[in-house]
Design an enzyme around this catalytic site. Structure first.
Site, mmCIF file in Angstrom:
data_model
loop_
_atom_site.group_PDB
_atom_site.id
_atom_site.type_symbol
_atom_site.label_atom_id
_atom_site.label_comp_id
_atom_site.label_asym_id
_atom_site.label_seq_id
_atom_site.Cartn_x
_atom_site.Cartn_y
_atom_site.Cartn_z
ATOM 1 N N ASP A 86 -6.094 -0.836 -0.252
ATOM 2 C CA ASP A 86 -4.832 -1.135 -0.918
ATOM 3 C C ASP A 86 -4.673 -0.415 -2.254
ATOM 4 O O ASP A 86 -3.576 -0.280 -2.758
ATOM 5 C CB ASP A 86 -4.685 -2.651 -1.147
ATOM 6 C CG ASP A 86 -5.856 -3.238 -1.934
ATOM 7 O OD1 ASP A 86 -6.776 -2.463 -2.292
ATOM 8 O OD2 ASP A 86 -5.849 -4.454 -2.188
ATOM 9 N N ASP A 98 -8.616 3.843 -2.832
ATOM 10 C CA ASP A 98 -8.796 3.909 -1.373
ATOM 11 C C ASP A 98 -8.068 5.096 -0.745
ATOM 12 O O ASP A 98 -8.350 5.459 0.396
ATOM 13 C CB ASP A 98 -8.272 2.620 -0.720
ATOM 14 C CG ASP A 98 -9.028 1.386 -1.174
ATOM 15 O OD1 ASP A 98 -10.265 1.479 -1.275
ATOM 16 O OD2 ASP A 98 -8.400 0.358 -1.438
ATOM 17 N N ASP A 158 -11.842 -2.803 3.413
ATOM 18 C CA ASP A 158 -11.958 -3.255 2.027
ATOM 19 C C ASP A 158 -12.116 -4.775 2.077
ATOM 20 O O ASP A 158 -11.681 -5.412 3.039
ATOM 21 C CB ASP A 158 -10.679 -2.859 1.275
ATOM 22 C CG ASP A 158 -10.797 -3.078 -0.218
ATOM 23 O OD1 ASP A 158 -11.928 -3.105 -0.718
ATOM 24 O OD2 ASP A 158 -9.746 -3.228 -0.873
#
Length: 1064
Positions: free
Chosen positions: A734, A738, A383
């Site tokens: 996070d 996700d 990410d």
């Protein structure tokens, strides 16, 4: 779940295939169409009868409770492992035989029962650990439920119902949302009560900033980030007040889809590379054990089954059940010898030690097997927000007006966090702030509703991240000398001392809230002199359109001409190209309408403030003073970590919900892409990737890749395709969005500071510092742990080959059983355990992150290694059986006197035909001593081959233990000599060898334990013989290692040479 919820669950499963066709695209329909579709009036809401009717159809607004796996089912799953099944079979058979011996009045009942009980104990502990790990997987789904809203303010039957339980909402309900509310369902915005509404939805979409909402329609094919007129369940209102229409509830919400994806991903959990290899090894072992057991049975069938031939046909069959049972016990002993019972415990210990090392590097491992999987990671899908970047907005450039019209000054601002002491402003005037910079500082501090607080070792934003970054800038600008005395040591906000001083000098009497049309925020202030003025911050283009003047360095104002305006816009374009979010500052000193206004609601000017459409006219004829560029900056360590990944052969893919330009700029800055590299084919949005004609080949490109505007399903699809292509995928994240991909990846890595509980529970590893470079360090540690595990697995397997060879030779030669199963179990579990564990402390290779990742299908044991250990195993068998025969047939060995105990000598022929002893004429056996005990055979001389074998059996066991200790030294390096890699490179191994020898002495010289294990104390001369027989194993392996070094080449892959490099 309520009755409606159950109905809904069934309805959803039945209609999964047609789900998309049933969905009403509320975001692409105007407010009136939405009200008509859901048959509701926003003023009246739904009637109670209609609510009940819809609840029967749609169920409760809660996430589906998937039926958990029962404890019994989890227990059964623990026995799917091949090694475990072999152990279970061996334990059951051992128990039955022990019971049978006890019924028949056999001897050593305690010894017989110790073996099956210990194996059962191992299996029980293993099963409980497995059940605990499996059940923890369900926690991700439970954590998801916790982020749902519990209450909502709803309009029903024309009345407002406050704090209605959110689970009672149905599609069509009218809900009012205020600042701080958690959104209870997916809803269409009908009416904005405040001029602006912002929602923090980063945990669901991955966006780094709060999103402004509108009532306007958007295209039907918009992605989740583009649905500006929708608010989603589980997100949070950070600004404004609005009326919304519930469109989806429960599992049909975006968070419900995430819930389904997590559940689906948890169902497709795959074994780690090591577990796959161990399962393969177990299957091969099963086949080998079966073949050897049958062979042993066939070799010894003549001892319990005999017959005579009459006219060419076998007749007069004679069967000895006692001897049949005896040789069956030998077969069981063979199975016990072949299975490395201690291997699961040693692997668990080594992985646990690895987790401690990783914890010191801020990587908290939640699932032990993931330590090993990290070592063969080939792709890291990261990410952007919070992992590669700090997830903390920071000002990186400040542009102020120069000393004359048409000139600008630019300052670079250091720092990547909300810490006011992190970095400084480069090129700052030596003589302090001028009037123009003072005004920028004043607007940044006063026209601002955010704050910064210290939380432990970190600084966190309170309010909008962009505004918090401006507060940090003010602290870095410090105070002008004339105001420095205003900052007292007793300041209530020492972190924001400068901001506090600026705010103390003025009084805010009105706020002109930000809205999407004028794209600015203003505050009307009352200075200490009593003059009213307006401070404004907002989008630079919009402020320039409403500005008539600019403020110069000395504080004087001049007209904003076309040249100055174009120059500012050119700087703005350059900053935007670098993915900076730009904010401009302006002020106005003459406010005739507000000259006497002090916040009184009865004042005529107050009516102007009640209508947001007046704000643009109030914020006109402004004086422009400067602008700043903000961004979520990359972490300092990330660029080097990306370089380390490239050197280690690991590809980095960035998958983010943020916009494409910002993500590309960050990727260039951290080294995923080169500064001038053409990335047309490497940077796609999630939607573009899903529409790509050849997704697999796109993912196979060398180098880095970027996917922006990615939704949860895009992330899952990328991870799924990579895994299908044989990649070992580590996925970082996070947010709630996700979680499904974290669950699906081989290694799910969640953020410890900014990560949601959902992401943490779905992950295998949590980064305590949210830092990408920590993953890279953890991969290096994983590789080192795998190399060391390979060393002790080879050691334990080679030891087991030796035990099998010993039992097979015993059966093949027809001599009495040298070692009983409980002795072999002791060696496998206890004596071998410490050295095997100590091999996990072998020093890490210095160039471990400069080698390509090992393939997940690389063999644990190559053909050459297997040949080596077959040679070593054969020697172990010869040595243990040989010392047994020597004691019975010789008085001396290599000059060592063995006659001290007074035992009788027999010929090899007698020893190999010991079962015929009762038919021997005049056979006698002398008594012999073993420690304080005397063994006498006057009543039955043939017991010399049964109870009398105790000394020879002890010698065999001691030789086995000694050889395995010396063999652990061989395992220090795969093919490095002990001369180049001496034992003291791993002092833990020397300590472990001492412990193992100490444990062996314990069972030898403590009478009770000696009785349990069926052994006796040895004399000094007997120990000398043991060492003389055991030591050659080192010399044999040194010769084999030398051959291996001389022929090293295609047989070894880089990953298998790591220990050799240490030695050299």
């Amino acid at each position: 779940m309520g009755r409606g919820g159950e109905n809904y669950g069934k309805r959803e499963n039945a209609g999964a295939a047609s789900f998309k066709q049933e969905t009403f695209p509320a975001w692409a329909r105007d407010v009136k169409q939405c009200e008509e579709k859901y048959q509701v009036n926003r003023e009246l809401g739904l009637s109670s009868a209609e609510v009940e009717k819809r609840r029967q159809i749609y169920g409760l607004n809660e996430l589906l409770k998937h039926k958990p796996t029962s404890i019994f089912q989890l227990l059964l799953e623990q026995f799917n492992d091949t090694l475990v099944r072999i152990l279970l079979a061996a334990a059951i058979i051992s128990f039955v035989l022990a019971w049978y011996d006890g019924e028949e009045g056999g001897e050593k009942e305690i010894t017989a029962f110790v073996e099956p009980l210990v194996i059962f104990l191992i299996l029980i502990v293993n099963a409980f650990v497995g059940i605990w790990q499996e059940s923890s997987a369900e926690k991700a789904l439970e954590a998801l439920k916790e982020i749902q809203s519990e209450h909502a303010d709803v309009i029903r039957d024309g009345k407002k119902v406050s704090s209605l339980p959110a689970k009672e909402l149905v599609p069509g309900d009218i809900v009012e949302l205020r600042v701080g509310d958690k959104v209870p369902a997916d809803m269409r915005v009908l009416n904005m009560i405040s001029s602006t509404v912002r929602v923090e939805q980063g945990s669901l979409t991955g966006e780094s900033e709060a999103v402004s909402k509108t009532v306007k329609v958007v295209p039907e094919n918009s992605d989740i980030q583009g649905k500006k007129c929708m608010v989603f369940a589980g997100t949070t209102m950070v600004n404004g007040n609005c009326i919304c229409l519930v469109t989806e509830i429960g599992m049909n919400t975006e968070i419900g889809k995430v819930h389904s994806q997590i559940h689906e991903a948890s169902q497709s959990d795959t074994d780690t590379p090591l577990k796959k290899k161990l399962n393969e090894f177990g299957e091969v072992l099963t086949m080998i054990i079966g073949m050897i057991c049958i062979l042993v049975w066939l070799i010894n069938v003549k001892y319990f089954l005999s017959w005579e031939y009459v006219d060419g046909w076998p007749t007069n069959f004679k069967f000895s059940f006692e001897k049949c049972t005896y040789y069956f016990e030998i077969a069981v002993a063979l199975a016990v010898a072949a299975i490395p019972e201690g291997l699961p415990a040693v692997i668990t210990t080594c992985l646990a030690l690895g987790t401690r090392k990783m914890a010191q590097k801020n990587a908290l491992v939640r699932k032990l097997p993931s330590v090993e999987t990290l070592g063969c990671t080939t792709v890291i899908c990261s990410d952007k927000t919070g992992t590669l970047t700090t997830n903390q907005m920071a000002v990186s450039k400040l542009v102020a007006i120069g000393s004359r019209s048409g000139t600008l000054r630019s300052f670079d601002v250091e720092g990547t966090t909300y810490d006011p002491f992190d970095g400084k402003i480069l090129g700052w005037p030596v003589d302090g702030m001028d009037s123009n910079l003072e005004m920028i500082a004043k607007i940044s501090a006063v026209c601002n509703d955010a704050g910064v607080e210290q939380s432990g070792r970190h600084y966190v934003a309170i309010g909008m991240p962009t505004e918090a970054a401006l507060k940090v800038l003010v602290e870095k600008m410090e105070l002008p000398e004339k105001y420095a005395s205003s900052s007292a040591p007793g300041d209530p906000q020492p972190i924001q001392g400068c901001c506090h001083v600026w705010n103390k000098m003025v009084q805010r009497i009105a706020t002109l809230e930000f809205d999407r049309d004028r794209k600015s925020m203003g505050v009307i202030i009352n200075s200490s002199s009593g003059n009213k003025s307006l401070l404004v911050k907002g989008a630079v283009e919009n402020l320039l359109e409403r500005s008539s003047f600019i403020q110069l360095l000395d504080g004087s104002t001049v007209e904003l001409d076309k040249y100055s305006k174009d120059l500012i816009l050119q700087v703005l374009r350059e900053m935007s190209t670098d993915a900076l979010r730009c904010l401009g500052f302006a002020y106005k000193e003459e406010l005739p309408e507000f000259a006497t206004y002090n916040g009184d609601e009865d004042h005529p000017a107050h009516q102007l403030l009640l209508n947001p459409s007046n704000y643009s006219s109030i914020e006109s004829n402004l004086i422009f003073v400067g602008l700043v560029g903000l961004r979520d900056p990359p972490r300092k360590e990330v660029r080097q970590a990306i370089e380390d990944c490239k050197a280690a052969g690991i590809r980095v893919m960035v998958i983010t919900g943020d916009n494409k330009n910002t993500a590309e700029a960050i990727c260039r800055e951290i080294g995923v892409f080169g500064y001038r590299e053409d990335i047309t084919s490497r940077s796609l949005t999630g939607k573009e990737f899903m529409d790509h004609p050849d997704q697999r080949n796109h993912l196979r490109q060398n180098g880095g890749l970027l996917f922006s505007r990615a939704e949860p399903r895009h992330k899952q699809e990328i991870v799924r395709l990579l895994k299908q292509d044989g990649e070992v995928v580590a996925m970082t994240g996070d947010g709630v969005n996700d979680a499904p991909a974290l669950k699906l990846a081989d290694i799910g890595v969640a953020m410890g500071i900014t990560g949601t509980e959902v992401a943490k529970e779905a992950s295998d590893m949590v980064l305590a510092d949210d830092n990408f470079s920590t993953i890279v360090a953890a991969v290096g540690e994983g590789r080192s742990i795998y190399d060391n595990m390979k060393a002790f697995i080879r050691y334990m397997i080679s030891s087991n080959i030796g035990e099998v060879a010993s039992i097979f030779l015993t059966a093949a030669l027809g001599i009495p059983e040298g070692m009983i199963p409980v002795q072999l179990l002791w060696v496998n579990l206890v004596t071998d355990g410490p050295p095997a564990t100590a091999l996990g402390f072998n020093p890490q290779d210095t160039d471990i992150m400069k080698k390509p990742p090992r393939r997940s299908n690389d063999s644990l044991i190559t053909a050459w290694i297997l040949f080596r250990y077959l040679v070593i195993g054969s020697y172990v068998g010869l040595a243990t059986v040989g010392v047994f025969i020597i004691w019975y047939t010789h008085n001396t060995f290599m000059g060592i006197d063995l006659s001290g105990d007074g035992h009788s000598l027999v010929t090899y022929s007698q020893l190999s035909n010991w079962d015929k002893c009762p038919s021997w004429v005049n056979f006698t056996a002398s008594p012999f001593t073993a420690g304080p005990q005397v063994f006498n055979f006057d009543t039955n001389p043939c017991d010399y081959f049964r109870s009398g074998k105790i000394k020879a059996s002890t010698l065999s066991l001691s030789v086995l233990v000694s050889i395995e200790m010396f063999n652990s030294l061989n395992a220090l390096s795969e093919d490095g000599s002990l001369l180049t890699m001496p034992p003291w490179v791993n002092p833990w191994l020397l300590l472990a060898m001492s412990i193992s020898f100490g444990l062996h002495f314990l069972i030898l010289y403590v009478p009770f334990l000696a009785q349990v294990f069926g052994i006796v104390p040895l004399s000094l001369n007997e120990w000398l013989m043991v060492l003389a027989v055991a030591f050659p194993v080192i010399l044999i392996d040194e010769v084999l290692k030398c051959i291996g070094r001389c022929t090293t080449g295609p047989r070894y892959s880089p990953a298998t040479k790591s220990i050799k490099h240490k030695a050299e």
